[in-house]
Design a protein around this motif. Structure first.
Motif, mmCIF file in Angstrom:
data_model
loop_
_atom_site.group_PDB
_atom_site.id
_atom_site.type_symbol
_atom_site.label_atom_id
_atom_site.label_comp_id
_atom_site.label_asym_id
_atom_site.label_seq_id
_atom_site.Cartn_x
_atom_site.Cartn_y
_atom_site.Cartn_z
ATOM 1 N N CYS A 88 0.828 -1.216 0.000
ATOM 2 C CA CYS A 88 0.000 0.000 0.000
ATOM 3 C C CYS A 88 0.857 1.259 0.000
ATOM 4 N N LYS A 89 1.913 1.257 0.817
ATOM 5 C CA LYS A 89 2.825 2.413 0.870
ATOM 6 C C LYS A 89 3.480 2.646 -0.484
ATOM 7 N N LEU A 90 3.928 1.572 -1.130
ATOM 8 C CA LEU A 90 4.602 1.704 -2.426
ATOM 9 C C LEU A 90 3.655 2.255 -3.483
ATOM 10 N N ILE A 91 2.453 1.730 -3.571
ATOM 11 C CA ILE A 91 1.477 2.193 -4.566
ATOM 12 C C ILE A 91 1.175 3.671 -4.351
ATOM 13 N N THR A 118 10.822 -16.682 0.960
ATOM 14 C CA THR A 118 10.612 -16.160 -0.396
ATOM 15 C C THR A 118 9.609 -15.018 -0.412
ATOM 16 N N ASP A 119 8.779 -14.911 0.614
ATOM 17 C CA ASP A 119 7.754 -13.874 0.647
ATOM 18 C C ASP A 119 8.284 -12.633 1.370
ATOM 19 N N ASN A 126 9.094 -6.596 -7.887
ATOM 20 C CA ASN A 126 8.893 -6.728 -9.328
ATOM 21 C C ASN A 126 7.415 -6.878 -9.663
ATOM 22 N N LYS A 127 6.727 -7.744 -8.940
ATOM 23 C CA LYS A 127 5.291 -7.962 -9.158
ATOM 24 C C LYS A 127 4.505 -6.684 -8.865
ATOM 25 N N ASP A 131 2.022 -3.982 -11.317
ATOM 26 C CA ASP A 131 0.602 -3.960 -10.973
ATOM 27 C C ASP A 131 -0.137 -3.014 -11.919
ATOM 28 N N THR A 132 -1.348 -3.356 -12.286
ATOM 29 C CA THR A 132 -2.104 -2.555 -13.256
ATOM 30 C C THR A 132 -2.400 -1.144 -12.756
#
Length: 164
Positions: A88-91, A118-119, A126-127, A131-132
């Motif tokens: 959320c912070k990144l978006i 891995t999480d 990257n994912k 994001d759209t």
């Protein structure tokens, strides 16, 4: 028309035409690519992605970002956040800076746990950048140089905001 001409016309299929853009980061010897065939040429040199925005990054800008010489407009440190909060912070950070007209951002993810999880925020970056919600805003991203955080940080180059 003769039967041969009619048979030939029946077997002809139209060429599918997709949007074609060149990938900037490849130096390709065209002659060797043509010798290998068009499938290799298309896979290695051409981007037939039907996305609505093409990859427009000149070599000089890419080089500056890669070397850490591009001016960093803002930075975000995601240390101490869980996966959901970091997302959320990144978006929000990307959208805010895109609207402000900032170009180069530094996102500090940390290197992740040494336990082999891995999480992690770093593994999800990257994912998230694809994001759209923000995909059309992000032009390029690359792992940062040592002076800006090395393996635990990334440069994110945003597209220019174009008024409509």
């Amino acid at each position: 028309m003769s039967d041969d001409e009619l048979d030939w016309q029946k077997n002809v299929k139209p060429i599918e035409c997709g949007k074609v853009t060149l990938k900037v980061d490849h130096k390709v010897n065209i002659k060797s690519m043509v010798d290998k065939g068009t499938s290799d040429l298309q896979r290695n040199f051409l981007n037939t992605n039907n996305g609505n925005s093409s990859f427009c990054l000149d070599q000089n800008t890419k080089s500056k970002v890669d070397r850490g010489k591009y001016f960093i407009s803002d930075k975000l440190d995601l240390h101490g956040y869980n996966i959901e909060d970091a997302y959320c912070k990144l978006i929000d950070f990307i959208i805010k800076n895109y609207r402000a007209g900032n170009r180069c951002l530094l996102v500090i993810t940390g290197q992740g746990n040494a336990t082999g999880k891995t999480d992690t925020i770093k593994n999800n970056l990257n994912k998230w950048l694809n994001d759209t919600k923000i995909q059309h805003m992000v032009l390029y991203y690359q792992q940062a140089t040592k002076k800006h955080g090395g393996k635990g940080a990334f440069y994110v180059l945003l597209r220019r905001l174009r008024p409509y």
